[in-house]
Design an enzyme around this catalytic site. Structure first.
Site, PDB file in Angstrom:
ATOM      1  N   ARG A  51       0.876  -1.187   0.118  1.00 60.33           N
ATOM      2  CA  ARG A  51       0.422   0.501   0.107  1.00 60.33           C
ATOM      3  C   ARG A  51       1.140   1.114  -0.205  1.00 60.33           C
ATOM      4  O   ARG A  51       0.456   1.986  -0.749  1.00 60.33           O
ATOM      5  CB  ARG A  51      -0.971  -0.004   1.141  1.00 60.33           C
ATOM      6  CG  ARG A  51      -2.218  -0.799   0.705  1.00 60.33           C
ATOM      7  CD  ARG A  51      -2.476  -0.759   2.101  1.00 60.33           C
ATOM      8  NE  ARG A  51      -1.917  -1.722   2.636  1.00 60.33           N
ATOM      9  CZ  ARG A  51      -2.095  -3.359   2.454  1.00 60.33           C
ATOM     10  NH1 ARG A  51      -3.100  -3.891   2.069  1.00 60.33           N
ATOM     11  NH2 ARG A  51      -0.955  -3.899   2.065  1.00 60.33           N
ATOM     12  N   THR A  52       1.694   1.531   1.222  1.00 56.96           N
ATOM     13  CA  THR A  52       2.304   2.791   1.249  1.00 56.96           C
ATOM     14  C   THR A  52       3.393   2.660  -0.010  1.00 56.96           C
ATOM     15  O   THR A  52       2.555   4.165  -0.839  1.00 56.96           O
ATOM     16  CB  THR A  52       3.142   2.536   1.902  1.00 56.96           C
ATOM     17  OG1 THR A  52       2.817   2.082   3.488  1.00 56.96           O
ATOM     18  CG2 THR A  52       3.994   4.119   2.741  1.00 56.96           C
ATOM     19  N   LYS A  80      25.377  -3.943  -1.296  1.00 61.32           N
ATOM     20  CA  LYS A  80      26.829  -3.856  -1.746  1.00 61.32           C
ATOM     21  C   LYS A  80      27.659  -3.132  -0.327  1.00 61.32           C
ATOM     22  O   LYS A  80      28.784  -3.058  -0.179  1.00 61.32           O
ATOM     23  CB  LYS A  80      26.995  -2.796  -2.833  1.00 61.32           C
ATOM     24  CG  LYS A  80      26.710  -3.749  -4.190  1.00 61.32           C
ATOM     25  CD  LYS A  80      26.736  -2.048  -5.369  1.00 61.32           C
ATOM     26  CE  LYS A  80      26.723  -2.288  -6.703  1.00 61.32           C
ATOM     27  NZ  LYS A  80      26.449  -1.539  -7.757  1.00 61.32           N
ATOM     28  N   ARG A 101      11.343   3.811   2.970  1.00 61.13           N
ATOM     29  CA  ARG A 101      11.148   3.133   4.486  1.00 61.13           C
ATOM     30  C   ARG A 101      12.076   2.343   4.482  1.00 61.13           C
ATOM     31  O   ARG A 101      13.380   2.006   3.651  1.00 61.13           O
ATOM     32  CB  ARG A 101      10.003   2.133   3.715  1.00 61.13           C
ATOM     33  CG  ARG A 101       9.394   0.634   4.532  1.00 61.13           C
ATOM     34  CD  ARG A 101       8.518   0.443   4.135  1.00 61.13           C
ATOM     35  NE  ARG A 101       6.613   0.601   4.968  1.00 61.13           N
ATOM     36  CZ  ARG A 101       6.243  -0.049   4.632  1.00 61.13           C
ATOM     37  NH1 ARG A 101       5.662  -0.600   4.329  1.00 61.13           N
ATOM     38  NH2 ARG A 101       4.850   0.939   5.193  1.00 61.13           N
ATOM     39  N   HIS A 129       5.272   6.147  11.494  1.00 58.66           N
ATOM     40  CA  HIS A 129       4.903   5.582  10.465  1.00 58.66           C
ATOM     41  C   HIS A 129       3.491   7.269   9.861  1.00 58.66           C
ATOM     42  O   HIS A 129       2.350   6.833   9.820  1.00 58.66           O
ATOM     43  CB  HIS A 129       3.898   4.479   9.855  1.00 58.66           C
ATOM     44  CG  HIS A 129       3.597   4.254   8.542  1.00 58.66           C
ATOM     45  ND1 HIS A 129       3.247   4.883   7.473  1.00 58.66           N
ATOM     46  CD2 HIS A 129       3.593   3.164   8.192  1.00 58.66           C
ATOM     47  CE1 HIS A 129       3.063   4.260   6.114  1.00 58.66           C
ATOM     48  NE2 HIS A 129       2.873   2.817   6.792  1.00 58.66           N
TER      49      HIS A 129
HETATM   50  C1  NCD Z   1       1.267  -1.055   8.087  1.00 59.34           C
HETATM   51  C2  NCD Z   1       2.795  -0.796   8.436  1.00 59.34           C
HETATM   52  O1  NCD Z   1       4.039  -0.731   6.871  1.00 59.34           O
HETATM   53  O2  NCD Z   1       3.703  -0.406   9.392  1.00 59.34           O
HETATM   54  N1  NCD Z   1       1.397  -1.193   6.983  1.00 59.34           N
HETATM   55  C3  NCD Z   1       0.670  -0.018   6.249  1.00 59.34           C
HETATM   56  O3  NCD Z   1       1.948   0.852   5.552  1.00 59.34           O
HETATM   57  N2  NCD Z   1      -0.128  -0.195   5.472  1.00 59.34           N
HETATM   58  C4  NCD Z   1       1.396  -1.687   9.353  1.00 59.34           C
HETATM   59  C5  NCD Z   1       1.755  -3.488   8.922  1.00 59.34           C
HETATM   60  O4  NCD Z   1       2.851  -3.662   8.298  1.00 59.34           O
HETATM   61  O5  NCD Z   1       1.255  -3.976   9.872  1.00 59.34           O
END
Ligand code: NCD
Length: 306
Positions: A51-52, A80, A101, A129
């Site tokens: 999703r993100t 590397k 991320r 997040h």
């Molecule tokens: C979440 C995350 O990555 O922290 N997912 C997301 O970004 N929608 C929640 C999760 O992974 O449980």
């Protein structure tokens, strides 16, 4: 130039403006279709995501911009041994804005210090997040009509769940929000959230173990997945993973207008049998994530659309 590491990087007023912009984007998508023409978003994902990453990419494409990036550490020079600081210095020559991320807490912050472009934290370890929180706030505000005078239950892995930490930090700033924190003993919120965020703000909250006891009083139930990847041993994960399962029968204890949210991905914590219940809002929530990321990109790139 502005980076986004935590929801607190924006004042309540600024967040309100981003949510207003996101709602306008939802209502008038055509108006924004070319707003970022010629601009590029880099998605630097050192940890899995559906999703993100894809909602960031969809957001930039919806704005007429382009995207580039990588979706795992293995497919980047991290394999590397390159540092995130060096990577972002290079990416700053290729793109106008980056979403990162990383499994290590603080990695996007370290990157932002050497970056020539705005960096957005798209999830750092078990820490924060912020863009999921902006998604959650937009969902609650759009479907409930308010972010204040509300009782929010947060259930599951409150220890490692970064979406939980960011959501609590953001929501303590609205009047008359009550939290019911539902988790097994071992997965309670970290001390820094309890002491430095909840207690410091004189927040009304309680910590309970049984979901059934909490359900009747909630306006929002925010379910979360047990964060398998942050456990030190498989045995503990297996013991915890099915601690909570929201099903049709449990939902009968909830208010008729309670909303169920989940950042997704879900594993077993929400039974598919409630997906068609009008209270289940988690797939709509994923859609709001695109609008809010569009609004965030426009804001950080200082693009005005009249
Ligand atoms: C979440 C995350 O990555 O922290 N997912 C997301 O970004 N929608 C929640 C999760 O992974 O449980």
């Amino acid at each position: 130039m502005r980076h986004v590491m935590s929801p607190l990087d924006f004042s309540v007023e600024e967040l309100g403006q981003i949510l207003d912009l996101a709602s306008d984007i939802e209502a008038n998508p055509q108006k924004y279709a070319h707003a970022c023409a010629g601009r590029k978003l880099a998605t630097l994902f050192y940890e899995p995501s559906t999703r993100t990453r894809l909602s960031f990419e969809a957001a930039m494409l919806n704005l007429g911009g382009s995207v580039l990036g990588f979706s795992s550490a293995d497919s980047s020079s991290a394999a590397k041994g390159e540092s995130v600081s060096d990577t972002i210095r290079v990416i700053s020559c290729y793109a106008d804005i980056a979403a990162m991320r990383h499994p290590k807490e603080g990695a996007p912050l370290v990157a932002s210090m050497k970056s020539g472009i705005p960096v957005i934290n798209a999830g750092d370890g078990g820490h924060q997040h912020p863009t999921q929180t902006m998604t959650d706030l937009l969902t609650i505000r759009s479907l409930k009509g308010r972010l204040d005078n509300i009782t929010v239950g947060i259930c599951g892995d409150l220890k490692f769940g970064r979406t939980v930490h960011s959501l609590i930090e953001a929501m303590v700033r609205y009047p008359n929000v009550r939290f019911v924190l539902i988790s097994p003993e071992e997965l309670r919120i970290p001390d820094y959230v309890r002491d430095d965020v909840l207690r410091k703000n004189n927040q009304d909250f309680k910590e309970v173990t049984r979901l059934e006891d909490a359900l009747p009083e909630l306006d929002i139930l925010y379910m979360t997945r047990v964060q398998k990847e942050r456990f030190f041993n498989e045995e503990d994960y297996v013991r915890m993973k099915d601690f909570y399962i929201l099903d049709k029968q449990k939902l009968t204890l909830a208010k008729p207008d309670m909303m169920v949210l989940h950042p997704l991905p879900r594993v077993n914590e929400i039974s598919v049998e409630i997906d068609d219940d009008p209270r289940a809002a988690y797939f709509r929530q994923a859609q709001y994530g695109v609008y809010v990321r569009m609004a965030l990109i426009l804001t950080l790139l200082e693009v005005k659309v009249c």
